[in-house]
Design an enzyme around this catalytic site. Structure first.
Site, PDB file in Angstrom:
ATOM      1  N   SER A   1      -2.440   0.968  -4.791  1.00 17.83           N
ATOM      2  CA  SER A   1      -2.979   2.125  -4.070  1.00 17.83           C
ATOM      3  C   SER A   1      -4.361   2.517  -4.575  1.00 17.83           C
ATOM      4  O   SER A   1      -4.552   2.727  -5.773  1.00 17.83           O
ATOM      5  CB  SER A   1      -2.019   3.310  -4.230  1.00 17.83           C
ATOM      6  OG  SER A   1      -2.445   4.422  -3.490  1.00 17.83           O
TER       7      SER A   1
ATOM      8  N   ARG B   1     -10.530  -1.616  -7.035  1.00 15.75           N
ATOM      9  CA  ARG B   1     -10.511  -0.894  -5.758  1.00 15.75           C
ATOM     10  C   ARG B   1     -10.489  -1.883  -4.595  1.00 15.75           C
ATOM     11  O   ARG B   1     -11.381  -2.710  -4.443  1.00 15.75           O
ATOM     12  CB  ARG B   1     -11.740   0.021  -5.652  1.00 15.75           C
ATOM     13  CG  ARG B   1     -11.811   0.813  -4.346  1.00 15.75           C
ATOM     14  CD  ARG B   1     -12.986   1.802  -4.382  1.00 15.75           C
ATOM     15  NE  ARG B   1     -13.268   2.351  -3.073  1.00 15.75           N
ATOM     16  CZ  ARG B   1     -12.600   3.369  -2.516  1.00 15.75           C
ATOM     17  NH1 ARG B   1     -11.617   3.947  -3.170  1.00 15.75           N
ATOM     18  NH2 ARG B   1     -12.920   3.813  -1.315  1.00 15.75           N
TER      19      ARG B   1
ATOM     20  N   HIS C   1     -10.873   4.834  -9.131  1.00 14.88           N
ATOM     21  CA  HIS C   1     -12.332   4.803  -9.103  1.00 14.88           C
ATOM     22  C   HIS C   1     -12.930   4.982  -7.710  1.00 14.88           C
ATOM     23  O   HIS C   1     -12.254   4.805  -6.700  1.00 14.88           O
ATOM     24  CB  HIS C   1     -12.828   3.463  -9.678  1.00 14.88           C
ATOM     25  CG  HIS C   1     -12.255   3.130 -11.008  1.00 14.88           C
ATOM     26  ND1 HIS C   1     -11.413   2.059 -11.221  1.00 14.88           N
ATOM     27  CD2 HIS C   1     -12.383   3.768 -12.207  1.00 14.88           C
ATOM     28  CE1 HIS C   1     -11.057   2.023 -12.502  1.00 14.88           C
ATOM     29  NE2 HIS C   1     -11.619   3.047 -13.111  1.00 14.88           N
TER      30      HIS C   1
ATOM     31  N   ASP D   1      -0.201   5.128   0.778  1.00 10.08           N
ATOM     32  CA  ASP D   1      -0.456   6.124   1.823  1.00 10.08           C
ATOM     33  C   ASP D   1      -0.577   5.461   3.195  1.00 10.08           C
ATOM     34  O   ASP D   1      -1.365   4.535   3.383  1.00 10.08           O
ATOM     35  CB  ASP D   1      -1.730   6.898   1.512  1.00 10.08           C
ATOM     36  CG  ASP D   1      -1.641   7.639   0.185  1.00 10.08           C
ATOM     37  OD1 ASP D   1      -0.548   8.104  -0.156  1.00 10.08           O
ATOM     38  OD2 ASP D   1      -2.664   7.741  -0.516  1.00 10.08           O
TER      39      ASP D   1
ATOM     40  N   ASP E   1       0.855  -1.174   0.000  1.00  9.19           N
ATOM     41  CA  ASP E   1       0.000   0.000   0.000  1.00  9.19           C
ATOM     42  C   ASP E   1       0.900   1.236   0.000  1.00  9.19           C
ATOM     43  O   ASP E   1       2.059   1.172   0.420  1.00  9.19           O
ATOM     44  CB  ASP E   1      -0.883  -0.039   1.253  1.00  9.19           C
ATOM     45  CG  ASP E   1      -1.682   1.233   1.445  1.00  9.19           C
ATOM     46  OD1 ASP E   1      -2.424   1.610   0.518  1.00  9.19           O
ATOM     47  OD2 ASP E   1      -1.550   1.844   2.513  1.00  9.19           O
TER      48      ASP E   1
ATOM     49  N   GLN F   1      -6.775   5.287  -5.200  1.00 11.83           N
ATOM     50  CA  GLN F   1      -6.611   6.726  -5.399  1.00 11.83           C
ATOM     51  C   GLN F   1      -7.938   7.349  -5.848  1.00 11.83           C
ATOM     52  O   GLN F   1      -8.076   7.882  -6.950  1.00 11.83           O
ATOM     53  CB  GLN F   1      -5.495   6.993  -6.411  1.00 11.83           C
ATOM     54  CG  GLN F   1      -4.105   6.696  -5.878  1.00 11.83           C
ATOM     55  CD  GLN F   1      -3.728   7.594  -4.719  1.00 11.83           C
ATOM     56  OE1 GLN F   1      -3.981   8.792  -4.737  1.00 11.83           O
ATOM     57  NE2 GLN F   1      -3.090   7.028  -3.704  1.00 11.83           N
TER      58      GLN F   1
ATOM     59  N   CYS G   1     -15.820  -0.978  -9.739  1.00 12.36           N
ATOM     60  CA  CYS G   1     -14.712  -1.583 -10.486  1.00 12.36           C
ATOM     61  C   CYS G   1     -14.241  -2.856  -9.797  1.00 12.36           C
ATOM     62  O   CYS G   1     -14.723  -3.212  -8.722  1.00 12.36           O
ATOM     63  CB  CYS G   1     -13.558  -0.587 -10.605  1.00 12.36           C
ATOM     64  SG  CYS G   1     -12.816  -0.196  -8.993  1.00 12.36           S
TER      65      CYS G   1
END
Length: 197
Positions: free
Chosen positions: A52, A109, A93, A12, A10, A54, A106
């Site tokens: 990630s 994610r 998404h 963040d 990952d 986003q 999607c």
């Protein structure tokens, strides 16, 4: 099946400090020791990918071009320490919020395992030989969905995620103080497996 080991990280809260949507390169601050930790994986021949969510792109906070600049800085900061990523994968998404064409349901994610499956296909990895390292519940769920080894770091949202996973009985293979301890755990695992081969 491939015996190659892959590590899916990952971004963040795991590699960089969690700031609730990194919108520009200036907002990206690397967690201490992370580049050196990733370099250890590189030295072991481990495939290393970033995965990630986003959704800031779907929400209109930044564009994919903005994200490319942020990831260029991420790679440059790690390169200074001789570390590299084999691939950076991201999901732009969000299923219910944001702007077209990104406001969709999607398969990429997290907690869905789309990014893991894409990385595994590209590098011919058996995900059961792989590790997922992150600070959130969805990272652990994505790992569990494909039989990968889940490692929860206690940076970012990690402490809150640990409480949630404990409460909801979501399996975690290993809890690490940070990505540094997580990488040491993986390198030790790879070393023992090589020694026993």
């Amino acid at each position: 099946m491939s015996e190659r080991v892959g590590v899916f990280l990952d971004r963040d809260g795991t590699l960089n400090v969690e700031v609730d949507f990194v919108r520009s390169p200036d907002a990206l601050h690397i967690i201490a020791g992370a580049p050196e930790a990733v370099r250890k994986l590189n030295a072991c021949g481990v495939i290393t990918c970033v995965i990630s969510n986003q959704s800031g792109i779907a929400r209109g906070y930044l564009t994919e071009s903005d994200l490319a600049l942020i990831h260029a800085k991420l790679e440059a900061e790690f390169h200074v320490y001789g570390a590299r990523f084999d691939r950076i994968l991201y999901c732009p998404h969000h299923p219910t919020e944001g702007i077209a064409p990104y406001n969709i349901e999607c398969e990429c994610r997290k907690p869905k395992p789309g990014m893991l499956l894409k990385g595994a296909a590209e590098f011919h990895l058996d995900l059961r030989n792989c590790f997922v390292v992150g600070d959130s519940v969805v990272d652990m769920q994505a790992a569990n969905a494909v039989g990968a080894t889940s490692i929860l770091v206690q940076t970012g949202y990690g402490k809150k995620a640990l409480a949630t996973c404990t409460e909801q009985q979501i399996p975690i293979a290993f809890v690490a103080e940070s990505v540094v301890e997580a990488m040491d755990f993986i390198v030790d695992h790879v070393g023992r497996r090589t020694h026993n081969a």
